[in-house]
Design a protein around this motif. Sequence first.
Motif, PDB file in Angstrom:
ATOM      1  N   SER A 166       0.848  -1.197   0.000  1.00 52.09           N
ATOM      2  CA  SER A 166       0.000   0.000   0.000  1.00 52.09           C
ATOM      3  C   SER A 166       0.881   1.244   0.000  1.00 52.09           C
ATOM      4  O   SER A 166       1.935   1.269   0.638  1.00 52.09           O
ATOM      5  CB  SER A 166      -0.903   0.025   1.236  1.00 52.09           C
ATOM      6  OG  SER A 166      -1.669  -1.158   1.341  1.00 52.09           O
ATOM      7  N   TYR A 167       0.425   2.271  -0.702  1.00 51.80           N
ATOM      8  CA  TYR A 167       1.100   3.568  -0.722  1.00 51.80           C
ATOM      9  C   TYR A 167       0.145   4.639  -0.204  1.00 51.80           C
ATOM     10  O   TYR A 167      -1.058   4.626  -0.512  1.00 51.80           O
ATOM     11  CB  TYR A 167       1.547   3.943  -2.138  1.00 51.80           C
ATOM     12  CG  TYR A 167       2.675   3.105  -2.673  1.00 51.80           C
ATOM     13  CD1 TYR A 167       4.000   3.521  -2.560  1.00 51.80           C
ATOM     14  CD2 TYR A 167       2.421   1.889  -3.300  1.00 51.80           C
ATOM     15  CE1 TYR A 167       5.036   2.754  -3.059  1.00 51.80           C
ATOM     16  CE2 TYR A 167       3.453   1.107  -3.804  1.00 51.80           C
ATOM     17  CZ  TYR A 167       4.760   1.553  -3.680  1.00 51.80           C
ATOM     18  OH  TYR A 167       5.786   0.773  -4.168  1.00 51.80           O
ATOM     19  N   GLY A 168       0.667   5.577   0.563  1.00 49.26           N
ATOM     20  CA  GLY A 168      -0.144   6.667   1.082  1.00 49.26           C
ATOM     21  C   GLY A 168      -0.463   7.705   0.021  1.00 49.26           C
ATOM     22  O   GLY A 168       0.056   7.677  -1.102  1.00 49.26           O
ATOM     23  N   ASP A 169      -1.331   8.650   0.381  1.00 49.02           N
ATOM     24  CA  ASP A 169      -1.749   9.709  -0.534  1.00 49.02           C
ATOM     25  C   ASP A 169      -0.593  10.669  -0.798  1.00 49.02           C
ATOM     26  O   ASP A 169       0.173  11.013   0.099  1.00 49.02           O
ATOM     27  CB  ASP A 169      -2.916  10.487   0.067  1.00 49.02           C
ATOM     28  CG  ASP A 169      -4.103   9.575   0.364  1.00 49.02           C
ATOM     29  OD1 ASP A 169      -3.996   8.367   0.093  1.00 49.02           O
ATOM     30  OD2 ASP A 169      -5.115  10.075   0.865  1.00 49.02           O
ATOM     31  N   ASP A 170      -0.488  11.105  -2.060  1.00 50.13           N
ATOM     32  CA  ASP A 170       0.601  11.991  -2.475  1.00 50.13           C
ATOM     33  C   ASP A 170       0.021  13.338  -2.886  1.00 50.13           C
ATOM     34  O   ASP A 170      -0.814  13.417  -3.788  1.00 50.13           O
ATOM     35  CB  ASP A 170       1.358  11.342  -3.647  1.00 50.13           C
ATOM     36  CG  ASP A 170       2.537  12.178  -4.103  1.00 50.13           C
ATOM     37  OD1 ASP A 170       2.984  13.042  -3.329  1.00 50.13           O
ATOM     38  OD2 ASP A 170       3.015  11.965  -5.234  1.00 50.13           O
ATOM     39  N   LEU A 171       0.465  14.404  -2.223  1.00 48.09           N
ATOM     40  CA  LEU A 171      -0.004  15.750  -2.520  1.00 48.09           C
ATOM     41  C   LEU A 171       1.179  16.614  -2.934  1.00 48.09           C
ATOM     42  O   LEU A 171       2.186  16.673  -2.224  1.00 48.09           O
ATOM     43  CB  LEU A 171      -0.697  16.357  -1.297  1.00 48.09           C
ATOM     44  CG  LEU A 171      -1.265  17.777  -1.472  1.00 48.09           C
ATOM     45  CD1 LEU A 171      -2.428  17.771  -2.462  1.00 48.09           C
ATOM     46  CD2 LEU A 171      -1.714  18.344  -0.129  1.00 48.09           C
ATOM     47  N   GLU A 172       1.052  17.301  -4.085  1.00 49.44           N
ATOM     48  CA  GLU A 172       2.085  18.195  -4.578  1.00 49.44           C
ATOM     49  C   GLU A 172       1.475  19.568  -4.868  1.00 49.44           C
ATOM     50  O   GLU A 172       0.280  19.676  -5.157  1.00 49.44           O
ATOM     51  CB  GLU A 172       2.736  17.637  -5.843  1.00 49.44           C
ATOM     52  CG  GLU A 172       3.416  16.293  -5.639  1.00 49.44           C
ATOM     53  CD  GLU A 172       4.165  15.835  -6.873  1.00 49.44           C
ATOM     54  OE1 GLU A 172       4.320  16.655  -7.813  1.00 49.44           O
ATOM     55  OE2 GLU A 172       4.596  14.679  -6.913  1.00 49.44           O
ATOM     56  N   ALA A 173       2.313  20.594  -4.822  1.00 46.75           N
ATOM     57  CA  ALA A 173       1.838  21.950  -5.084  1.00 46.75           C
ATOM     58  C   ALA A 173       2.967  22.771  -5.711  1.00 46.75           C
ATOM     59  O   ALA A 173       4.146  22.438  -5.581  1.00 46.75           O
ATOM     60  CB  ALA A 173       1.351  22.617  -3.794  1.00 46.75           C
ATOM     61  N   PHE A 174       2.597  23.847  -6.404  1.00 47.39           N
ATOM     62  CA  PHE A 174       3.595  24.753  -6.961  1.00 47.39           C
ATOM     63  C   PHE A 174       3.058  26.176  -6.955  1.00 47.39           C
ATOM     64  O   PHE A 174       1.845  26.424  -6.940  1.00 47.39           O
ATOM     65  CB  PHE A 174       3.971  24.353  -8.398  1.00 47.39           C
ATOM     66  CG  PHE A 174       3.013  24.860  -9.435  1.00 47.39           C
ATOM     67  CD1 PHE A 174       3.198  26.095 -10.044  1.00 47.39           C
ATOM     68  CD2 PHE A 174       1.897  24.108  -9.803  1.00 47.39           C
ATOM     69  CE1 PHE A 174       2.307  26.577 -10.994  1.00 47.39           C
ATOM     70  CE2 PHE A 174       1.005  24.577 -10.740  1.00 47.39           C
ATOM     71  CZ  PHE A 174       1.199  25.815 -11.345  1.00 47.39           C
ATOM     72  N   VAL A 175       3.974  27.122  -6.976  1.00 47.24           N
ATOM     73  CA  VAL A 175       3.654  28.521  -7.206  1.00 47.24           C
ATOM     74  C   VAL A 175       4.710  29.072  -8.152  1.00 47.24           C
ATOM     75  O   VAL A 175       5.892  28.734  -8.036  1.00 47.24           O
ATOM     76  CB  VAL A 175       3.606  29.313  -5.882  1.00 47.24           C
ATOM     77  CG1 VAL A 175       4.937  29.268  -5.160  1.00 47.24           C
ATOM     78  CG2 VAL A 175       3.181  30.758  -6.129  1.00 47.24           C
ATOM     79  N   GLU A 176       4.289  29.891  -9.105  1.00 46.04           N
ATOM     80  CA  GLU A 176       5.178  30.350 -10.178  1.00 46.04           C
ATOM     81  C   GLU A 176       5.044  31.855 -10.357  1.00 46.04           C
ATOM     82  O   GLU A 176       3.954  32.417 -10.260  1.00 46.04           O
ATOM     83  CB  GLU A 176       4.800  29.648 -11.484  1.00 46.04           C
ATOM     84  CG  GLU A 176       5.508  30.167 -12.720  1.00 46.04           C
ATOM     85  CD  GLU A 176       4.872  29.646 -13.998  1.00 46.04           C
ATOM     86  OE1 GLU A 176       5.526  28.872 -14.696  1.00 46.04           O
ATOM     87  OE2 GLU A 176       3.710  30.011 -14.278  1.00 46.04           O
ATOM     88  N   LYS A 177       6.196  32.482 -10.609  1.00 48.95           N
ATOM     89  CA  LYS A 177       6.195  33.916 -10.969  1.00 48.95           C
ATOM     90  C   LYS A 177       6.980  34.074 -12.254  1.00 48.95           C
ATOM     91  O   LYS A 177       8.098  33.567 -12.396  1.00 48.95           O
ATOM     92  CB  LYS A 177       6.849  34.754  -9.863  1.00 48.95           C
ATOM     93  CG  LYS A 177       6.933  36.241 -10.185  1.00 48.95           C
ATOM     94  CD  LYS A 177       5.554  36.895 -10.209  1.00 48.95           C
ATOM     95  CE  LYS A 177       5.654  38.424 -10.414  1.00 48.95           C
ATOM     96  NZ  LYS A 177       5.597  38.801 -11.798  1.00 48.95           N
TER      97      LYS A 177
END
Length: 777
Positions: free
Chosen positions: A706-717
């Motif tokens: 089993s693998y846990g939940d993966d959350l990614e995020a980004f912010v760009e300028k």
Amino acid sequence: MNTVFKTTALSQALLLALVAPVAFAAPAEPATPATPAAAVDAAPEPKQLDTVVVQAEIAYRNRTPDIAPVLSYDLEYFQRFEPNTVGDMVKRLPGVAFVGSDIMEYDGVQLRGLGGGYTQVLINGKKVPGAGDDRSFWVDRIPAEMVDRIEILRNNSANRSGDAVAGAINIILRDAYEFDGGYLRVGVNRWDDGEVNPTLGAVASGEALGGRILGGINVQDRYRGKLKRSDRYSDPSMQELVSWEDQEEVKDGRDYSGNVSYTVDVGETGRFSVDGFYVKTDREVTEVSFEEEYDDGETITADVPGFSTVDQQNWGVGAEYRFDMAGGTTELDLDYARFEDKSMESEEAHARVDGEWDESEAERLDIDASDAETSFKVAHKRSLGAAQMEFGIDYRTKKREIDHTYYEFAAENEGDAVVYELDTAVGSLIEETRIDPYLMFSGDLGVMAWEAGLRYETTDSDIESSQDGDAIRVSKDYNELLPSLHLKWDLTDADRISLSLAKSVKRPNFNELIPALLDGEYGDNDYIGNPHLDPETANGLDLGYERRLGKRGVVGINFFYRDIKDLIELVNTGEPSDEMIGTWEDLVEDGEYATIEEAMAAEPADSWVFTSANVGDGKVYGVEVDISTPLSAFGMDNTGVFMNYAYVKSDVDDFMGSRRFNGQARSAFNVGFIQDLPTLDASFGVSYRKQGDAYERIVGEEVTISYGDDLEAFVEKRFGNNLSLRLTAANLLDASKDEVFHKFDTIDDQLARDYDEFELETEEAGPSYQLVMRWAF
């Protein structure tokens, strides 16, 4: 001789189909000529690389004109989350899973949840050798910066190799003809344990040497630190703790890569191109473990340090020439690709009983492997009235050579320096020669387009195995006829239905072919490979519906089914294991029995020699849904959403009855959004991924992964048209990889659920952050 005759006969028949229309056809009106080679790609201007670096719009999945079912994703689709490797890219795509990979690593890609050997990985449409014994290619070896786009080819076509039961992933590298300009990528990664690593990449393309040339380089440090905990019990009741282990592991290395592409037009209709890539991985893996075991009132503790090195290289070079001939277009391809691995794995164990030194042992494995493939293809396309015909022959040779050398050490006194002595050496050489002619027709009836083809794959293989000086050489030949049919109905400008029927093949894993005896490979059971294995084959169906949403959006649903024949599974040879034979010999030597026969009769065997065999059939089926669209219908043109979900099921029989295919994740789910802020020249976004559980059952062991939940995020300028700065974060939910092991000594114990050990294992790596600057020039 039969193989050569069949191949020659089929080649002549296909050649006759090619020549006959030229020699005997007498149409009332001139036939429509095939599109000249140079004109095929002449229309679009090269894409300016500054638009790749500083994106003005959100990128969505492409809707391709292909008749066969294809999903296509440009690099811009992934880029704002700043993937480092192809593995980081494809994890977001429909039906893609990674089972067995360490947490936050994406190497052995699986389509439809099937093992890596069922998924074909292509680079620029061509097969490449890889590290996997199951003939798989580890996609985390290719940096994202080398990629133009990634395609998922859901079913086979006659003009591609048929080794794609689950489908194929085609990695299209950047091409000189498609891009113009240059850019620089500079970044830094920060890991959860405070480690900081740099990354650097550069790409440039323009006119040179009478044509166009593109070159790219990439250097990135690859680092991963993780914590692992194992708790082992006598059985699943978990009432008796047998032992536990804490481990810290650090993978620290650097990848060097580069690619080059040169294209030049020759005469009025010809085009010549050369491309190449190179990837080198240097990595050190350090493990520090502490174990504690409880046995008959004694406490046994052990320090278990481990150290491994990884030195792997992948490279390939190819040349292609296309030109008009005999009213059609002829293509000549020559390619060479090679994989090399010179790695080492070692582990020591220093044990104490109730605080007093007991023993120190060590093991080391040296790996020296190479895999080289050379291929040549000739193909011709031409018009036949309302239809197009394509004929070709693929010739491919493969040479895979692996030497495994095992060493061991046992100390006589505490503190003795580790001095390894040779234990055993196992070598293998596999040589394959393939000659695969094919014939394919296609046409467009207005509302419906169609493609039909036949591919005849012939394989001549020689397998050689040596173990401590004893060599065995076996030859095995097999042939497969692979038909395919694809239909595409454009119901409206927005609505499309596709139907795909094709036969595919999965060749045996390399380790399944090597006739070398491995002691205790499955519990107390031994294993020996079977060089006489036939390939698995599958009749596959894909039925899909796709709808265009506005100008840029698309939504699709696809049902798939695979009926797999000649499945390769573990079987009992009926021969007792080496350990069992040793037990009988000890009983005779101790005088308990007069002969081996008496010992065998009194103490029946409970461990055996297993091998691989073609045992029966299996089936795989499921549904895939994907959507990629701006929210224009809600007045939110600058908001893009992405979602895909795949649910898969399968059925196969083994020594215990019915189960799913080993290592098949039940589902894969991705969802995310990107919000562009044009007035601020900025954007941000979030991506979430969840992979379903997978189950594996082999002789002596059963495991749920089993693998846990993966959350990614980004912010760009963005700064003007030439500079962008992105901050990305991965594994924000601190996902873990969790495994539950059921372990048994013998197959009788497994059937009776008489446990040797029940183990719970979990590993974590923590969040990571990346800051990247891109500058176009």
